[in-house]
Scaffold this motif. Structure first.
Motif, PDB file in Angstrom:
ATOM      1  N   HIS A  93       9.409   3.470  -2.182  1.00 52.52           N
ATOM      2  CA  HIS A  93       8.587   2.425  -1.563  1.00 52.52           C
ATOM      3  C   HIS A  93       8.909   1.064  -2.181  1.00 52.52           C
ATOM      4  O   HIS A  93       9.119   0.074  -1.471  1.00 52.52           O
ATOM      5  N   ASP A  94       8.969   1.026  -3.508  1.00 50.50           N
ATOM      6  CA  ASP A  94       9.265  -0.236  -4.202  1.00 50.50           C
ATOM      7  C   ASP A  94      10.709  -0.675  -3.973  1.00 50.50           C
ATOM      8  O   ASP A  94      10.977  -1.857  -3.725  1.00 50.50           O
ATOM      9  N   MET A 101       0.840  -1.195   0.000  1.00 45.40           N
ATOM     10  CA  MET A 101       0.000   0.000   0.000  1.00 45.40           C
ATOM     11  C   MET A 101       0.875   1.245   0.000  1.00 45.40           C
ATOM     12  O   MET A 101       1.818   1.344   0.778  1.00 45.40           O
ATOM     13  N   ILE A 102       0.529   2.205  -0.864  1.00 43.84           N
ATOM     14  CA  ILE A 102       1.102   3.540  -0.798  1.00 43.84           C
ATOM     15  C   ILE A 102      -0.047   4.514  -1.003  1.00 43.84           C
ATOM     16  O   ILE A 102      -0.813   4.400  -1.975  1.00 43.84           O
ATOM     17  N   THR A 103      -0.210   5.445  -0.088  1.00 44.99           N
ATOM     18  CA  THR A 103      -1.438   6.224  -0.057  1.00 44.99           C
ATOM     19  C   THR A 103      -1.230   7.567   0.628  1.00 44.99           C
ATOM     20  O   THR A 103      -0.272   7.757   1.384  1.00 44.99           O
ATOM     21  N   ARG A 104      -2.149   8.484   0.382  1.00 42.51           N
ATOM     22  CA  ARG A 104      -2.258   9.722   1.152  1.00 42.51           C
ATOM     23  C   ARG A 104      -3.357   9.620   2.211  1.00 42.51           C
ATOM     24  O   ARG A 104      -3.538  10.547   3.004  1.00 42.51           O
ATOM     25  N   ASP A 105      -4.078   8.522   2.213  1.00 45.06           N
ATOM     26  CA  ASP A 105      -5.219   8.338   3.109  1.00 45.06           C
ATOM     27  C   ASP A 105      -4.711   7.891   4.481  1.00 45.06           C
ATOM     28  O   ASP A 105      -4.357   6.726   4.686  1.00 45.06           O
ATOM     29  N   THR A 106      -4.688   8.818   5.427  1.00 44.04           N
ATOM     30  CA  THR A 106      -4.139   8.529   6.752  1.00 44.04           C
ATOM     31  C   THR A 106      -4.919   7.432   7.460  1.00 44.04           C
ATOM     32  O   THR A 106      -4.328   6.537   8.094  1.00 44.04           O
ATOM     33  N   THR A 107      -6.235   7.465   7.355  1.00 41.48           N
ATOM     34  CA  THR A 107      -7.070   6.464   8.034  1.00 41.48           C
ATOM     35  C   THR A 107      -6.784   5.075   7.497  1.00 41.48           C
ATOM     36  O   THR A 107      -6.593   4.118   8.263  1.00 41.48           O
ATOM     37  N   ALA A 108      -6.745   4.947   6.168  1.00 43.86           N
ATOM     38  CA  ALA A 108      -6.491   3.638   5.559  1.00 43.86           C
ATOM     39  C   ALA A 108      -5.088   3.142   5.896  1.00 43.86           C
ATOM     40  O   ALA A 108      -4.880   1.948   6.172  1.00 43.86           O
ATOM     41  N   PHE A 109      -4.126   4.055   5.876  1.00 43.65           N
ATOM     42  CA  PHE A 109      -2.747   3.656   6.164  1.00 43.65           C
ATOM     43  C   PHE A 109      -2.615   3.091   7.568  1.00 43.65           C
ATOM     44  O   PHE A 109      -2.053   2.008   7.768  1.00 43.65           O
ATOM     45  N   PHE A 110      -3.131   3.803   8.566  1.00 44.48           N
ATOM     46  CA  PHE A 110      -2.952   3.329   9.932  1.00 44.48           C
ATOM     47  C   PHE A 110      -3.833   2.129  10.254  1.00 44.48           C
ATOM     48  O   PHE A 110      -3.483   1.318  11.124  1.00 44.48           O
ATOM     49  N   ALA A 111      -4.956   1.984   9.546  1.00 43.10           N
ATOM     50  CA  ALA A 111      -5.735   0.747   9.693  1.00 43.10           C
ATOM     51  C   ALA A 111      -4.898  -0.445   9.248  1.00 43.10           C
ATOM     52  O   ALA A 111      -4.892  -1.506   9.904  1.00 43.10           O
ATOM     53  N   GLN A 112      -4.160  -0.277   8.144  1.00 42.97           N
ATOM     54  CA  GLN A 112      -3.270  -1.344   7.674  1.00 42.97           C
ATOM     55  C   GLN A 112      -2.089  -1.506   8.623  1.00 42.97           C
ATOM     56  O   GLN A 112      -1.709  -2.633   8.984  1.00 42.97           O
ATOM     57  N   ALA A 113      -1.510  -0.397   9.049  1.00 42.91           N
ATOM     58  CA  ALA A 113      -0.327  -0.461   9.911  1.00 42.91           C
ATOM     59  C   ALA A 113      -0.617  -1.205  11.207  1.00 42.91           C
ATOM     60  O   ALA A 113       0.248  -1.925  11.727  1.00 42.91           O
ATOM     61  N   ARG A 114      -1.811  -1.037  11.739  1.00 41.35           N
ATOM     62  CA  ARG A 114      -2.150  -1.688  13.019  1.00 41.35           C
ATOM     63  C   ARG A 114      -2.283  -3.201  12.881  1.00 41.35           C
ATOM     64  O   ARG A 114      -2.316  -3.899  13.898  1.00 41.35           O
ATOM     65  N   THR A 115      -2.333  -3.717  11.661  1.00 44.01           N
ATOM     66  CA  THR A 115      -2.399  -5.176  11.464  1.00 44.01           C
ATOM     67  C   THR A 115      -1.015  -5.796  11.343  1.00 44.01           C
ATOM     68  O   THR A 115      -0.890  -7.024  11.300  1.00 44.01           O
ATOM     69  N   LEU A 116       0.027  -4.964  11.269  1.00 43.97           N
ATOM     70  CA  LEU A 116       1.361  -5.459  10.958  1.00 43.97           C
ATOM     71  C   LEU A 116       2.169  -5.710  12.223  1.00 43.97           C
ATOM     72  O   LEU A 116       2.248  -4.854  13.107  1.00 43.97           O
ATOM     73  N   ALA A 117       2.773  -6.869  12.281  1.00 42.49           N
ATOM     74  CA  ALA A 117       3.657  -7.200  13.405  1.00 42.49           C
ATOM     75  C   ALA A 117       5.018  -6.547  13.183  1.00 42.49           C
ATOM     76  O   ALA A 117       5.424  -6.291  12.038  1.00 42.49           O
ATOM     77  N   PRO A 118       5.765  -6.282  14.243  1.00 35.59           N
ATOM     78  CA  PRO A 118       7.113  -5.716  14.108  1.00 35.59           C
ATOM     79  C   PRO A 118       8.142  -6.784  13.736  1.00 35.59           C
ATOM     80  O   PRO A 118       9.127  -7.008  14.453  1.00 35.59           O
ATOM     81  N   ASP A 119       7.907  -7.449  12.604  1.00 34.59           N
ATOM     82  CA  ASP A 119       8.746  -8.568  12.189  1.00 34.59           C
ATOM     83  C   ASP A 119       9.321  -8.380  10.789  1.00 34.59           C
ATOM     84  O   ASP A 119       9.729  -9.336  10.137  1.00 34.59           O
ATOM     85  N   PHE A 120       9.328  -7.124  10.322  1.00 34.28           N
ATOM     86  CA  PHE A 120       9.809  -6.853   8.966  1.00 34.28           C
ATOM     87  C   PHE A 120      11.319  -7.023   8.861  1.00 34.28           C
ATOM     88  O   PHE A 120      11.849  -7.455   7.846  1.00 34.28           O
ATOM     89  N   GLY A 121      12.014  -6.660   9.918  1.00 30.50           N
ATOM     90  CA  GLY A 121      13.476  -6.740   9.926  1.00 30.50           C
ATOM     91  C   GLY A 121      14.015  -6.076  11.171  1.00 30.50           C
ATOM     92  O   GLY A 121      13.260  -5.619  12.036  1.00 30.50           O
TER      93      GLY A 121
END
Length: 303
Positions: A176-177, A1-21
């Motif tokens: 982002h990519d 996801m890449i967006t200007r929509d703050t609500t959508a971004f943080f809704a997605q962010a809250r589903t992500l675990a801190p396991d990216f690296g």
């Protein structure tokens, strides 16, 4: 996801675990401020840059060596030679960024800074010594000044990208990519701001320093603070002006900033950092700050 929509971004962010690296780097590199002076091209859109008479190249070199010595106590820190033909090269994080197994070369807005992207020694170190794959964005048309414009939550794979003359929407997409981020929020910086990392820092994936003064829309700053609450440090205008937002966590328990920034830090904000598990370490960088950036700008992280 890449967006200007703050609500959508943080809704997605809250589903992500801190396991990216890893949340903090394994090493870092600097570029010495040799020939350090006012770069008139960069001064066009960097209101923090001092007048030429306030530049002290010898003091900048001394302070920079002290920064390397201090950082070397925490993680391996390499310093490349500077070049008088690239007076802004002391801020390499705008030009080079790394992620797992790759390095990215950014597209700088000003020609004086575009020369930095051509440095064979840094490319050979990242690509040859470290054996990282290269993603070169430096020859395409869209400005994308890497971790100057893009503040990254490395634990979750989130990008927080401030748009200005130094990074447009397409540049944000390219970064982002290139960094393979999970989600990126694009937002406009306030008029007169040039880089997101002057007004925002994410510390080891668990805290944020936010300066609402630097955002075109204060609601975006509030949304970021809400996401990292209770470990959100909201800066006053005085703290903002002293570069307290230009901070960096090089380990899980320490936040680094300049001596000027640390002196301006409100005691309550220092207490909030302590509650989040961070001690503050500072280094005198007044001569380097004449160039319009501070400690975080000097450090290119190696992940």
């Amino acid at each position: 996801m890449i967006t200007r929509d703050t609500t959508a971004f943080f809704a997605q962010a809250r589903t992500l675990a801190p396991d990216f690296g890893p949340a903090t780097p394994q090493a870092a590199f600097l570029v010495a401020p040799e020939g350090f002076c006012r770069a008139e091209q960069s001064a066009q859109d960097n209101r923090y840059m001092a007048q030429a008479s306030r530049f002290d190249a010898e003091c900048a070199l001394t302070q920079h060596r002290a920064l390397q010595r201090a950082m070397s106590q925490v993680l391996p820190t390499v310093c490349f030679a500077g070049d008088a033909q690239t007076p802004d090269a002391v801020f390499p994080n705008n030009v080079f960024a790394t992620a797992a197994g790759r390095y990215v070369v950014g597209r700088m807005r000003h020609p004086v800074r575009q020369r930095e992207a051509e440095r064979a020694d840094i490319r050979d170190f990242l690509g040859g010594v470290l054996d990282y794959a290269e993603i070169d964005l430096s020859t395409q048309a869209h400005p994308c000044e890497l971790t100057g414009s893009m503040v990254i939550d490395r634990a979750r794979g989130l990008g927080l990208c401030g748009l200005s003359e130094r990074c447009d929407e397409e540049g944000a997409r390219l970064m982002h990519d290139a960094l393979a981020l999970r989600a990126t929020l694009m937002f406009d910086l306030a008029p007169g701001e040039y880089h997101a990392n002057v007004v925002l820092a994410v510390l080891a994936g668990r805290a944020a320093i936010v300066s609402p003064r630097g955002f075109a829309d204060a609601a975006v700053a509030q949304a970021i603070a809400d996401f990292y609450a209770p470990n959100a440090i909201v800066l006053s205008e005085a703290e903002h002006a002293a570069f307290a937002g230009n901070a960096l966590a090089l380990s899980s328990d320490t936040v680094w900033m300049s001596a000027r920034a640390a002196a301006a830090l409100d005691p309550r904000n220092r207490q909030l950092l302590a509650a989040a598990g961070f001690q503050v370490r500072d280094v005198e960088l007044g001569a380097i700050e004449a160039g319009g950036g501070s400690l975080r700008c000097c450090v290119a992280e190696i992940f």
